[in-house]
Design an enzyme around this catalytic site. Structure first.
Site, mmCIF file in Angstrom:
data_model
loop_
_atom_site.group_PDB
_atom_site.id
_atom_site.type_symbol
_atom_site.label_atom_id
_atom_site.label_comp_id
_atom_site.label_asym_id
_atom_site.label_seq_id
_atom_site.Cartn_x
_atom_site.Cartn_y
_atom_site.Cartn_z
ATOM 1 N N GLU A 45 70.389 47.771 32.501
ATOM 2 C CA GLU A 45 69.409 46.682 32.601
ATOM 3 C C GLU A 45 70.118 45.433 33.126
ATOM 4 O OE1 GLU A 45 65.957 45.844 31.908
ATOM 5 O OE2 GLU A 45 66.786 43.961 32.695
ATOM 6 N N THR B 43 59.939 42.903 31.324
ATOM 7 C CA THR B 43 58.917 41.929 31.716
ATOM 8 C C THR B 43 58.123 41.483 30.498
ATOM 9 O OG1 THR B 43 58.723 42.926 33.907
ATOM 10 C CG2 THR B 43 56.854 41.620 33.144
ATOM 11 N N GLY C 257 44.821 36.998 35.610
ATOM 12 C CA GLY C 257 44.043 35.851 36.094
ATOM 13 C C GLY C 257 43.281 35.178 34.965
ATOM 14 N N ASP D 92 55.086 51.977 33.646
ATOM 15 C CA ASP D 92 54.446 51.517 34.881
ATOM 16 C C ASP D 92 54.913 52.300 36.110
ATOM 17 O OD1 ASP D 92 53.200 49.657 33.323
ATOM 18 O OD2 ASP D 92 54.011 47.883 34.326
ATOM 19 N N HIS E 69 33.716 43.116 2.884
ATOM 20 C CA HIS E 69 32.804 42.004 3.176
ATOM 21 C C HIS E 69 33.398 40.723 2.618
ATOM 22 C CE1 HIS E 69 29.079 39.834 3.782
ATOM 23 N NE2 HIS E 69 29.188 39.366 2.534
HETATM 24 P P1 NAI Z 1 44.407 43.599 37.531
HETATM 25 O O1 NAI Z 1 44.446 44.897 38.218
HETATM 26 O O2 NAI Z 1 44.053 43.521 36.078
HETATM 27 O O3 NAI Z 1 43.410 42.606 38.285
HETATM 28 C C1 NAI Z 1 43.546 42.277 39.635
HETATM 29 C C2 NAI Z 1 42.237 41.700 40.114
HETATM 30 O O4 NAI Z 1 42.453 41.176 41.402
HETATM 31 C C3 NAI Z 1 41.130 42.728 40.218
HETATM 32 O O5 NAI Z 1 39.987 42.203 39.609
HETATM 33 C C4 NAI Z 1 40.967 42.915 41.706
HETATM 34 O O6 NAI Z 1 39.648 43.256 42.075
HETATM 35 C C5 NAI Z 1 41.350 41.537 42.213
HETATM 36 N N1 NAI Z 1 41.792 41.485 43.599
HETATM 37 C C6 NAI Z 1 42.588 42.366 44.243
HETATM 38 N N2 NAI Z 1 42.780 41.965 45.521
HETATM 39 C C7 NAI Z 1 42.101 40.800 45.671
HETATM 40 C C8 NAI Z 1 41.927 39.897 46.750
HETATM 41 N N3 NAI Z 1 42.476 40.121 47.929
HETATM 42 N N4 NAI Z 1 41.174 38.783 46.555
HETATM 43 C C9 NAI Z 1 40.596 38.556 45.342
HETATM 44 N N5 NAI Z 1 40.737 39.377 44.300
HETATM 45 C C10 NAI Z 1 41.483 40.491 44.446
HETATM 46 O O7 NAI Z 1 45.851 42.963 37.816
HETATM 47 P P2 NAI Z 1 46.607 41.739 37.145
HETATM 48 O O8 NAI Z 1 45.673 40.845 36.430
HETATM 49 O O9 NAI Z 1 47.471 41.196 38.212
HETATM 50 O O10 NAI Z 1 47.498 42.458 36.064
HETATM 51 C C11 NAI Z 1 48.506 43.382 36.496
HETATM 52 C C12 NAI Z 1 48.725 44.466 35.474
HETATM 53 O O11 NAI Z 1 49.321 43.930 34.318
HETATM 54 C C13 NAI Z 1 47.456 45.158 35.086
HETATM 55 O O12 NAI Z 1 47.671 46.535 35.102
HETATM 56 C C14 NAI Z 1 47.205 44.668 33.697
HETATM 57 O O13 NAI Z 1 46.558 45.643 32.905
HETATM 58 C C15 NAI Z 1 48.593 44.361 33.182
HETATM 59 N N6 NAI Z 1 48.519 43.272 32.222
HETATM 60 C C16 NAI Z 1 48.008 43.526 30.997
HETATM 61 C C17 NAI Z 1 47.853 42.528 30.088
HETATM 62 C C18 NAI Z 1 47.241 42.843 28.779
HETATM 63 O O14 NAI Z 1 47.175 44.011 28.418
HETATM 64 N N7 NAI Z 1 46.750 41.859 28.034
HETATM 65 C C19 NAI Z 1 48.260 41.152 30.366
HETATM 66 C C20 NAI Z 1 48.748 40.983 31.697
HETATM 67 C C21 NAI Z 1 48.881 42.023 32.562
#
Ligand code: NAI
Length: 470
Positions: free
Chosen positions: A35, A43, A189, A317, A449
């Site tokens: 690592e 990450t 986002g 991943d 409850h």
């Molecule tokens: P995501 O796959 O969740 O969302 C990406 C979004 O960007 C989608 O809604 C997609 O339609 C949109 N998109 C793609 N290209 C685009 C464009 N050109 N213009 C506008 N919108 C566009 O990916 P995100 O949020 O980047 O997360 C990455 C990974 O990390 C995911 O697999 C997520 O599950 C994971 N993650 C999980 C978290 C959690 O479990 N709480 C927290 C942060 C990340």
């Protein structure tokens, strides 16, 4: 440095790699983890799940104190933000968490080989030390690839982590931007958009699709959008960003309807690009070894997490499936237990997903859209938190629980929750589904409850047509 030989060498110390290493050590293997970061945890602990949750909690408290305390009769005045202190707290949380993993490595006698790994041959990893220097060779009977993923970006948009940032930069902004544009209405986002909106930024989420949170149940995503919109997040759906250029003063963007149409200019102080992640599998030497990679860079593996090359395994991943920390850990344990001759399996259908906005959004199993597409006949049970006394007492009664059960067998197929603490509540549904349980099983289980979880029981009762409190 002399070559070292191990039973297992793991590439990557994220939640996939470090958990696999600990399980392997528990089972008697001599383990090394390669690592480059000094701080273990990958990450998730360094620049992902943990710092984002620290900022989500802090920013939620700030917004609550500023806007919601008065409804409890608490009159606070002069509330102001010390962003540097908030960031320092986040860094401390990260520090403690990564030190925790270092302690576990020590306890299990796992060797951290600091540097970047390259698989020179099956059983042989070359490690380039951070900052250069002589390569070290680590030999092992088995190699496990757990190198995780990196944010993707869009063509023509250059990330500088100052003005145009990924989640990494968005976790460390030196000041609250006046205007922030977020590309992508997915998990990152919404979570990081929420943080900066609560701290005072005007945040616009630009999403290519006609909905946020693709993959989640549509009704839940629609409700989440409404609630986040009410807090002040602005959404531009069915919209694409065609250009973004950073200058000293900000970022100029061009957006356009996703299906084509007139372009429009948008200005922001910071642009967050959150359009997904891609696996870190490009520079590991896999091509020369003949390890299969798909077009997106994922490594196809069998049920034992073995790639097509003997002795090389992959998890988290790097392999197809949900890109989530907890899924990576489960992969890691299942992989190691199978290697050591035990029976292990992981059902990706029962991996929960949680979005840590306020309210939280949590989900497990199939969505209504999935079930319709597969022509499954299902019953829907729903219960709103407005009808849950504990939610009213808490002052957070937005959202609902939705249970989808097989109409014929009553088996629970999916559970979707929007509501404060949804990320904790989802686990009774996960457990139920892991045990092949039914809506009747949840409905007949006594729930304390007053708790928010009573809404889960009531939703199960609703699926059976005998809801009590509605
Ligand atoms: P995501 O796959 O969740 O969302 C990406 C979004 O960007 C989608 O809604 C997609 O339609 C949109 N998109 C793609 N290209 C685009 C464009 N050109 N213009 C506008 N919108 C566009 O990916 P995100 O949020 O980047 O997360 C990455 C990974 O990390 C995911 O697999 C997520 O599950 C994971 N993650 C999980 C978290 C959690 O479990 N709480 C927290 C942060 C990340």
């Amino acid at each position: 440095m002399a070559d070292a030989t191990y039973d297992l060498v793991v590439l990557g110390a994220g939640p996939g790699g470090y958990v696999a290493a600990i399980r392997a050590a528990q089972l008697g293997m001599n383990v090394a983890v390669v690592e480059p970061r000094e701080r273990l945890g990958g990450t998730c602990l360094n620049i992902g799940c943990i710092p984002s949750k620290a900022l989500l909690v802090s920013s939620h408290l700030y917004a609550d104190a500023s806007k919601n305390f008065a409804q409890h009769g608490i009159l606070a005045s002069g509330i102001s933000l010390d962003l540097a202190a908030m960031m320092a707290r986040k860094d401390k949380v990260v520090d403690l968490s990564t030190k925790g993993v270092a302690f576990l490595f020590k306890k299990h006698k796992i060797t951290h080989v600091r540097g970047t790994g390259f698989i020179a041959a099956p059983g042989k990893v070359e490690v380039t030390p951070v900052g250069g220097g002589d390569k070290q060779v680590v030999n092992a009977t088995r190699i496990l690839i757990a190198t995780g993923s990196n944010p993707t970006t869009l063509p023509g948009i250059d990330i500088d982590e100052q003005r145009i940032v990924t989640s990494t930069g968005a976790l460390a902004l030196p000041q609250v931007p006046k205007r922030m544009v977020v590309i992508g209405g997915g998990v990152i986002g919404l979570e990081l958009g929420s943080v900066w909106q609560r701290l005072g930024a005007e945040v616009t989420v630009v999403e290519y699709l006609d909905r946020i949170l693709p993959g989640m149940d549509k009704e839940v995503a629609t409700m989440a959008q409404r609630l986040l919109g009410r807090q002040g997040l602005q959404f531009r759906l069915s919209t694409k960003v065609t250009a973004a250029k950073a200058s000293k003063d900000g970022v100029s963007l061009t957006v356009q309807p996703a299906g084509g149409g007139d372009a429009e200019a948008l200005e922001a102080d910071v642009l967050l690009v959150a359009v997904g992640r891609r696996p870190n599998t490009a520079d590991l030497g896999l091509e020369a070894l003949g390890v299969e990679r798909d077009k997106q860079g994922f490594l196809p593996v069998n049920a034992a997490f073995q790639t097509n090359v003997q002795g090389i395994y992959a998890i988290g991943d790097c392999v197809p499936g949900p890109m989530l920390a907890h899924k990576a850990s489960e992969d890691g344990v299942a992989c190691i237990e199978t290697i050591s001759g035990r029976v292990a399996h992981i059902d990706y259908n029962t991996v929960p997903g949680v979005v840590y906005t306020f309210p939280e959004i949590a989900s497990v199993g199939r969505t209504e859209e999935h079930l319709k597409a597969d022509n499954v006949e299902y019953a829907v049970g729903k219960f709103p938190f407005t009808a849950t006394p504990r939610a009213r007492a808490n002052g957070h009664s937005d959202g609902f629980v939705k249970i989808l059960a097989d109409k014929r067998t009553d088996r629970v197929l999916g559970v979707h929750i929007v509501g404060s603490d949804a990320g904790e509540m989802i686990h009774e549904a996960v457990l139920c589904m892991e045990f092949g349980g039914s809506a009747e099983d949840i409905a007949r289980t006594c729930h304390a409850h007053p708790t928010l979880s009573e809404a889960v029981k009531e939703a199960a009762l609703d699926a059976l047509g005998r809801v009590i409190h509605m």
